[in-house]
Design a protein around this motif. Structure first.
Motif, PDB file in Angstrom:
ATOM      1  N   GLY A  16      -1.155 -21.066  -7.914  1.00 24.74           N
ATOM      2  CA  GLY A  16      -1.891 -21.067  -6.645  1.00 24.74           C
ATOM      3  C   GLY A  16      -3.030 -22.075  -6.634  1.00 24.74           C
ATOM      4  N   ILE A  21      -9.493 -21.078  -3.685  1.00 18.57           N
ATOM      5  CA  ILE A  21     -10.291 -21.003  -4.918  1.00 18.57           C
ATOM      6  C   ILE A  21      -9.621 -21.811  -6.027  1.00 18.57           C
ATOM      7  N   VAL A  42       3.403 -23.838  -2.484  1.00 13.57           N
ATOM      8  CA  VAL A  42       2.947 -24.640  -1.339  1.00 13.57           C
ATOM      9  C   VAL A  42       3.262 -23.894  -0.035  1.00 13.57           C
ATOM     10  N   SER A  43       2.642 -22.745   0.075  1.00 13.30           N
ATOM     11  CA  SER A  43       2.792 -21.922   1.282  1.00 13.30           C
ATOM     12  C   SER A  43       1.917 -22.506   2.394  1.00 13.30           C
ATOM     13  N   ILE A  67       6.013 -17.863  -8.084  1.00 11.43           N
ATOM     14  CA  ILE A  67       5.730 -17.190  -9.369  1.00 11.43           C
ATOM     15  C   ILE A  67       6.660 -15.994  -9.608  1.00 11.43           C
ATOM     16  N   GLU A  85      -0.603 -13.744  -1.818  1.00  6.03           N
ATOM     17  CA  GLU A  85      -0.793 -13.612  -0.381  1.00  6.03           C
ATOM     18  C   GLU A  85      -2.161 -12.962  -0.261  1.00  6.03           C
ATOM     19  N   THR A 101       4.809 -11.235  -4.064  1.00  7.58           N
ATOM     20  CA  THR A 101       3.962 -12.194  -4.795  1.00  7.58           C
ATOM     21  C   THR A 101       2.908 -11.488  -5.644  1.00  7.58           C
ATOM     22  N   ILE A 127      -6.840 -13.171 -11.406  1.00  5.51           N
ATOM     23  CA  ILE A 127      -7.900 -13.192 -10.405  1.00  5.51           C
ATOM     24  C   ILE A 127      -7.648 -12.048  -9.432  1.00  5.51           C
ATOM     25  N   THR A 129      -9.854  -8.824  -7.148  1.00 11.46           N
ATOM     26  CA  THR A 129     -10.766  -8.834  -6.003  1.00 11.46           C
ATOM     27  C   THR A 129     -11.633  -7.578  -5.986  1.00 11.46           C
ATOM     28  N   TYR A 153      -2.837  -5.256   1.169  1.00  5.85           N
ATOM     29  CA  TYR A 153      -3.282  -6.369   0.311  1.00  5.85           C
ATOM     30  C   TYR A 153      -3.980  -5.830  -0.930  1.00  5.85           C
ATOM     31  N   THR A 181     -16.181 -11.088  -5.344  1.00  6.12           N
ATOM     32  CA  THR A 181     -16.366 -10.669  -3.951  1.00  6.12           C
ATOM     33  C   THR A 181     -15.848 -11.770  -3.018  1.00  6.12           C
ATOM     34  N   ASN A 182     -16.065 -11.588  -1.712  1.00  6.12           N
ATOM     35  CA  ASN A 182     -15.609 -12.578  -0.713  1.00  6.12           C
ATOM     36  C   ASN A 182     -16.068 -13.977  -1.088  1.00  6.12           C
ATOM     37  N   LYS A 192      -9.516 -16.902   7.540  1.00  7.72           N
ATOM     38  CA  LYS A 192     -10.565 -16.000   7.057  1.00  7.72           C
ATOM     39  C   LYS A 192     -11.807 -16.151   7.938  1.00  7.72           C
TER      40      LYS A 192
END
Ligand SMILES: NC(=O)c1ccc[n+]([C@@H]2O[C@H](COP(=O)([O-])OP(=O)(O)OC[C@H]3O[C@@H](n4cnc5c(N)ncnc54)[C@H](O)[C@@H]3O)[C@@H](O)[C@H]2O)c1
Length: 319
Positions: A16, A21, A42-43, A67, A85, A101, A127, A129, A153, A181-182, A192
């Motif tokens: 990703g 990020i 490459v979405s 992946i 996602e 994913t 990674i 969240t 999610y 965090t965000n 977003k």
């Protein structure tokens, strides 16, 4: 059992790495002289200008792949899994890809690590969240808190964390989980809150604000997240979790007020309220004392960085 071991950063696999990020992390690693292999399908969320920017770098290779489908991992010291996602609203509308994913993709990566000889296994950095904890009205979540995700999610992200921990316990792979965090920063896909609102206001449209705008998020710059990942790889205790909290907690309405202020849009022409997001989380907040004990702390200030983000916004980066 928690162990401390060192992993060099010469050879890195990033998944990703064309996402928001991930591309900050890849750019930093290339700057440090690392060889980077980026597995990215490459979405829609991939940054095509960054794709072109990285392509000619001698230490960089893109493997355009999913992946969840790959059957081979090149040799590396570390694999950092950003691929996901990542948008809650999409997950509420249609959640299958999130399971494929965020859950099965992680299962596949872990299996590919497990299949390697013990000495050739990379450190697996997931990674995650802050959303895996669910919301918290007062106080802060620490790493040992139970996970109470509120939407598809965050449920898939929490499930992935469980996979990582169990592959460590059962098969002995070395891992770390980072829960930031965000994130905010330059060139985020405009779905977003910050880039979407900015995009709409720039075109003379009203930004869309869930509910009354009082939901609180803790904002962390993507470059501070990169610093956090490097701190964990370099000095972290293996097989353990680190929270990374933003220094600035804001209600969503305050974020829109700051964007409108910078653009010079009067507040009554800047946003409209919409129906609440299903399962809406009221507030996220993390205790990141463990990470700060490694010497990390967020270095960027939200109100200093926001004008930079606004001025550099470019929708043409995305397909
Ligand atoms: N953005 C945030 O505020 C935030 C906060 C905390 C945690 N996170 C986590 O950080 C990670 C990165 O988030 P982001 O905002 O950069 O995401 P993003 O949506 O901007 O980018 C995701 C990247 O992953 C790629 N990708 C998606 N599915 C894939 C698949 N099946 N196989 C290979 N590549 C795939 C996309 O092409 C894209 O380049 C995610 O795991 C997310 O859960 C994000």
């Amino acid at each position: 059992m928690s162990v401390k071991s060192t992993h060099s950063l010469d050879n890195v696999i990033v998944t990703g790495g064309l996402g928001f990020i991930g591309k900050h992390f890849v750019r930093r690693c290339l700057g440090l002289g690392c060889v980077v292999r980026n597995i990215d399908k490459v979405s829609y969320a991939a940054d095509l200008m960054t794709k072109a920017e990285f392509e000619n770098h001698p230490n960089y290779r893109l493997m355009q792949a999913d992946i969840a489908d790959i059957d081979y991992l090149p040799e590396s010291d570390v694999i950092v899994n950003f691929a996901a996602e990542s948008h809650v609203d999409n997950a509420i509308t249609s959640n299958r890809k999130f399971c494929e994913t965020n859950f099965l993709g992680v299962q596949n990566l872990l299996e590919l690590v497990r299949c390697k000889q013990q000495l050739e296994r990379p450190l697996f950095v997931q990674i995650s969240t802050d959303e895996v904890y669910g919301d918290i009205y007062v106080g802060q979540h620490s790493e040992s808190d139970i996970l109470v995700p509120s939407n598809p999610y965050s449920a898939t992200k929490a499930a992935a964390d469980m996979l990582v921990k169990s592959w460590g316990r059962t098969y002995g792979i070395e891992w770390n989980i980072l829960r930031p965090t965000n994130n905010y920063g330059e060139h985020q896909y405009p779905e977003k809150l910050i880039p979407k609102s900015l995009w709409r206001m720039k075109r003379g449209q009203l930004a869309l604000l869930h509910g009354d705008g009082s939901y609180v998020r803790s904002w962390l710059h993507a470059e501070d997240t990169v610093d956090a990942i490097l701190a964990v790889i370099e000095n972290g205790e293996r097989n353990s979790i680190y929270n990374a909290g933003g220094a600035t907690e804001l209600e969503n309405i305050e974020v829109l007020r700051a964007i409108a202020g910078h653009l010079g849009v009067p507040e009554n022409e800047a946003w409209q309220t919409t129906e609440d997001r299903l399962g809406q989380d009221v507030r996220y907040s993390l205790d990141d004392g463990r990470l700060q004990a490694l010497g990390w702390k967020p270095a960027r200030q939200f109100h200093d960085e926001l004008p930079v983000i606004i001025d550099s916004f470019d929708f043409k980066r995305f397909a």
